[in-house]
Design an enzyme around this catalytic site. Structure first.
Site, short mmCIF file in Angstrom:
data_model
loop_
_atom_site.label_atom_id
_atom_site.label_comp_id
_atom_site.label_asym_id
_atom_site.label_seq_id
_atom_site.Cartn_x
_atom_site.Cartn_y
_atom_site.Cartn_z
N ARG A 129 55.69 73.60 -15.30
CA ARG A 129 57.05 73.93 -13.96
C ARG A 129 56.82 73.60 -13.08
O ARG A 129 56.70 74.27 -11.93
CB ARG A 129 56.68 75.59 -13.65
N LYS A 151 64.49 61.87 -6.77
CA LYS A 151 66.00 62.04 -8.28
C LYS A 151 64.12 61.40 -9.08
O LYS A 151 63.74 60.29 -9.29
CB LYS A 151 66.77 60.38 -8.32
N GLU A 193 69.93 46.77 -4.06
CA GLU A 193 69.92 47.32 -4.19
C GLU A 193 69.15 47.57 -2.51
O GLU A 193 69.70 47.76 -1.61
CB GLU A 193 68.46 48.67 -4.47
N LYS A 235 66.71 54.61 3.71
CA LYS A 235 67.54 56.08 2.45
C LYS A 235 66.75 57.80 2.93
O LYS A 235 67.58 58.68 2.24
CB LYS A 235 66.93 55.77 1.27
N GLU A 245 72.67 65.03 -3.08
CA GLU A 245 73.52 64.90 -3.56
C GLU A 245 74.90 66.09 -3.35
O GLU A 245 76.16 65.88 -4.61
CB GLU A 245 73.87 64.15 -4.31
N ARG A 249 74.69 61.96 0.17
CA ARG A 249 73.28 61.03 -0.75
C ARG A 249 74.27 60.19 -2.02
O ARG A 249 74.55 59.33 -2.63
CB ARG A 249 72.97 61.50 -1.25
N ASN A 253 74.96 55.26 -4.41
CA ASN A 253 75.41 54.98 -5.87
C ASN A 253 76.08 53.69 -5.43
O ASN A 253 77.36 53.23 -5.94
CB ASN A 253 75.85 55.65 -6.74
N HIS A 256 77.08 50.96 -7.98
CA HIS A 256 76.42 51.69 -9.32
C HIS A 256 76.93 52.51 -11.27
O HIS A 256 76.90 52.90 -11.86
CB HIS A 256 75.16 53.26 -9.48
N HIS A 260 76.14 51.14 -14.48
CA HIS A 260 75.90 52.23 -15.25
C HIS A 260 76.82 52.03 -16.23
O HIS A 260 76.11 51.54 -16.98
CB HIS A 260 75.72 53.43 -14.84
N HIS A 273 68.55 47.04 -14.51
CA HIS A 273 69.91 47.69 -13.57
C HIS A 273 70.38 46.80 -12.38
O HIS A 273 71.31 47.22 -11.72
CB HIS A 273 68.57 49.11 -12.90
P1 NAD Z 1 61.26 48.72 -14.14
O1 NAD Z 1 60.53 49.98 -14.11
O2 NAD Z 1 61.39 48.36 -15.56
O3 NAD Z 1 60.04 47.38 -14.19
C1 NAD Z 1 60.59 46.47 -14.10
C2 NAD Z 1 59.49 45.53 -14.43
O4 NAD Z 1 58.67 44.56 -14.17
C3 NAD Z 1 58.80 45.95 -15.76
O5 NAD Z 1 58.79 45.24 -16.92
C4 NAD Z 1 57.85 46.04 -15.72
O6 NAD Z 1 56.52 46.45 -15.86
C5 NAD Z 1 57.11 45.49 -14.63
N1 NAD Z 1 56.60 45.32 -13.11
C6 NAD Z 1 56.87 45.96 -12.59
N2 NAD Z 1 55.54 46.44 -11.34
C7 NAD Z 1 55.75 44.66 -11.84
C8 NAD Z 1 54.13 44.09 -11.04
N3 NAD Z 1 53.63 43.58 -8.90
N4 NAD Z 1 54.61 42.46 -11.15
C9 NAD Z 1 55.09 41.78 -12.16
N5 NAD Z 1 55.57 43.20 -13.59
C10 NAD Z 1 55.56 43.94 -12.85
O7 NAD Z 1 62.66 48.29 -13.22
P2 NAD Z 1 62.91 48.57 -11.89
O8 NAD Z 1 63.95 47.60 -12.18
O9 NAD Z 1 61.67 49.14 -10.96
O10 NAD Z 1 63.53 49.79 -12.29
C11 NAD Z 1 64.18 50.68 -12.61
C12 NAD Z 1 64.97 51.90 -12.97
O11 NAD Z 1 64.41 52.52 -11.62
C13 NAD Z 1 65.57 51.98 -13.64
O12 NAD Z 1 65.52 52.56 -14.70
C14 NAD Z 1 66.70 53.44 -12.71
O13 NAD Z 1 66.85 53.77 -13.33
C15 NAD Z 1 65.86 53.98 -11.83
N6 NAD Z 1 66.03 53.72 -10.70
C16 NAD Z 1 66.24 55.11 -10.01
C17 NAD Z 1 66.05 55.92 -8.83
C18 NAD Z 1 66.00 56.81 -8.32
O14 NAD Z 1 66.49 57.23 -6.72
N7 NAD Z 1 65.15 57.48 -8.84
C19 NAD Z 1 66.43 54.67 -7.48
C20 NAD Z 1 67.05 53.50 -8.07
C21 NAD Z 1 66.66 53.19 -9.52
N1 GLY Z 2 69.70 55.65 -6.14
C1 GLY Z 2 70.37 56.73 -5.78
C2 GLY Z 2 69.64 58.21 -5.11
O1 GLY Z 2 68.49 57.73 -4.98
O2 GLY Z 2 70.67 58.90 -4.68
#
Ligand code: NAD
Ligand code: GLY
Length: 370
Positions: A129, A151, A193, A235, A245, A249, A253, A256, A260, A273
């Site tokens: 939890r 998130k 972003e 942010k 949100e 918030r 997006n 997005h 998406h 993404h």
């Molecule tokens: P990712 O986590 O897939 O990383 C991208 C690639 O880079 C992967 O292959 C990873 O192994 C590699 N990598 C990471 N760090 C590295 C480094 N320093 N050197 C070499 N390679 C490296 O993708 P991302 O773009 O970081 O994140 C996308 C994800 O984030 C999506 O799932 C999206 O939905 C999510 N997201 C979440 C929020 C949120 O608020 N929680 C906001 C935006 C995006």
């Molecule tokens: N990336 C959108 C949010 O954090 O709300």
């Protein structure tokens, strides 16, 4: 990275929500700096959750940093990729925690991009939890967006990020050194972003990005430090007012809803993404212009910037009907009505519904013919 442009002291951006407060540290060589780790929740055990790619590059640096603070430090390296942000992979984390006798005080460290951060955060939110977790983002996208704001989620085959929780980390440590190993395509995805924050909140930042895009693409340390800091400030400001949100918030997006649909329509992982968001922002800007909110030259300005950042500006040929179908599954949709983040004026965004016919025309203008 250009060593002459190293930042001296780390920057610190505070995030404050109704029941949490934590710092985002931004700077070079932060993993090796003992100050980065001081004051975290005391525990016997730390678990590093990462993926196989990032573990090979940066896992040792984190384990080395954590060793003086925890009796036991174990690592779980997940398979790499958006396709693994799912139930079976989440279960690998629970299996690891249970097999290693993790208790309620055990601290999880999410070392990686947004995929690792989102899934680890969700595991932390639900294991016993709730256990504390720290974000150590290693992609530009994760440093400017996903590691901040709490998130957490995994994907469902019918929709992205559909299963998750709001759960804040105890600290975010953005070590800019980790960006040196990031593939160029991933750097561009992160820039999407960064660009997003300009139209929704800060026209001066948009102009700064336009002026410094080449430096950002060249991974100039000073430029990256400013981009990460300003993005995190915006942010943090948004999340501080609307953690769950219920209104504001949603502006984070921007782009997005279209993005998406691209990701889900092609299958997760086909487009990154950030690539989907970049193209989606051009479409959302065009929708804003079509609604009479911003002039048409804003759409061209944004498209040029997105393109210069190395991101696609033409959407895939899914067909307008499929885009609309996918967008109705978006979390912002209400009773099947799609709600878009539009730019009302430069630096100010809002949520609006839009006619299917209008949206169809936007899709047809910006996507390859089906
Ligand atoms: P990712 O986590 O897939 O990383 C991208 C690639 O880079 C992967 O292959 C990873 O192994 C590699 N990598 C990471 N760090 C590295 C480094 N320093 N050197 C070499 N390679 C490296 O993708 P991302 O773009 O970081 O994140 C996308 C994800 O984030 C999506 O799932 C999206 O939905 C999510 N997201 C979440 C929020 C949120 O608020 N929680 C906001 C935006 C995006
Ligand atoms: N990336 C959108 C949010 O954090 O709300």
């Amino acid at each position: 990275m250009n060593p002459e442009t190293r930042t001296a002291a780390p920057a610190c951006v505070a995030v404050a929500t109704a029941d949490s407060r934590y710092d985002i540290l931004i700077g070079g060589a932060l993993m090796g700096d003992p100050a980065s780790w001081r004051g975290l929740p005391a525990a016997a055990q730390a678990v590093v959750v990462t993926n196989t790619t990032v573990d090979a590059l940066h896992g040792d640096a984190l384990r080395h940093a954590l060793a003086p603070h925890y009796r036991q430090v174990s690592t779980l390296a997940l398979p790499d990729g958006e396709a693994h942000k799912d139930w079976p992979t989440l279960n690998l984390i629970f299996d690891h925690l249970l097999r290693h006798g993790a208790d309620r005080k055990t601290v999880l460290f999410a070392l990686g991009g947004g995929v690792v951060g989102d899934i680890t955060g969700f595991a932390a939110a639900s294991y016993m939890r709730g256990v504390p977790f720290v974000q150590v983002p290693t992609t530009l996208l994760a440093q400017v967006d996903s590691s901040v704001g709490g998130k957490t989620a995994i994907n469902h085959p019918l929709g992205k990020n559909m299963i998750g929780a709001f759960y804040q980390p105890r600290r975010v440590i953005c070590d800019l050194d980790t960006l040196a190993t990031l593939p160029a395509r991933e750097l561009s995805a992160g820039l999407a972003e960064v660009i997003k924050y300009g139209p929704i909140a800060d026209p001066a930042f948009l102009a700064w990005i336009e002026a410094h895009l080449d430096a950002l693409l060249a991974r100039d340390r000073k430029a990256l430090a400013h981009a990460v800091k300003r993005s995190c400030e915006i942010k943090a400001w948004v999340v501080g007012q609307d953690e769950r949100e219920s209104g504001l918030r949603a502006i984070l997006n921007f782009g997005h809803t279209f993005g998406h649909a691209i990701e889900a329509g092609l299958g997760y992982g086909e487009w990154l993404h950030g690539e989907a968001v970049g193209c989606g922002m051009v479409m959302a800007a065009d929708l804003s212009a079509a609604l009479g909110l911003v002039p048409a030259d804003f759409v061209d300005r944004l498209r040029r910037l997105v393109e210069r950042a190395g991101l696609p500006v033409t959407g895939p040929a899914l067909g307008a009907a499929r885009y609309l179908e996918l967008m109705r599954v978006d979390k912002k949709a209400e009773a099947g009505e799609i709600r878009f983040v539009v730019i009302e004026s430069l630096g100010r965004a809002a949520m609006r519904p839009a006619d299917d016919a209008l949206v169809t025309r936007v899709i047809e203008r910006h996507c390859a013919p089906a």
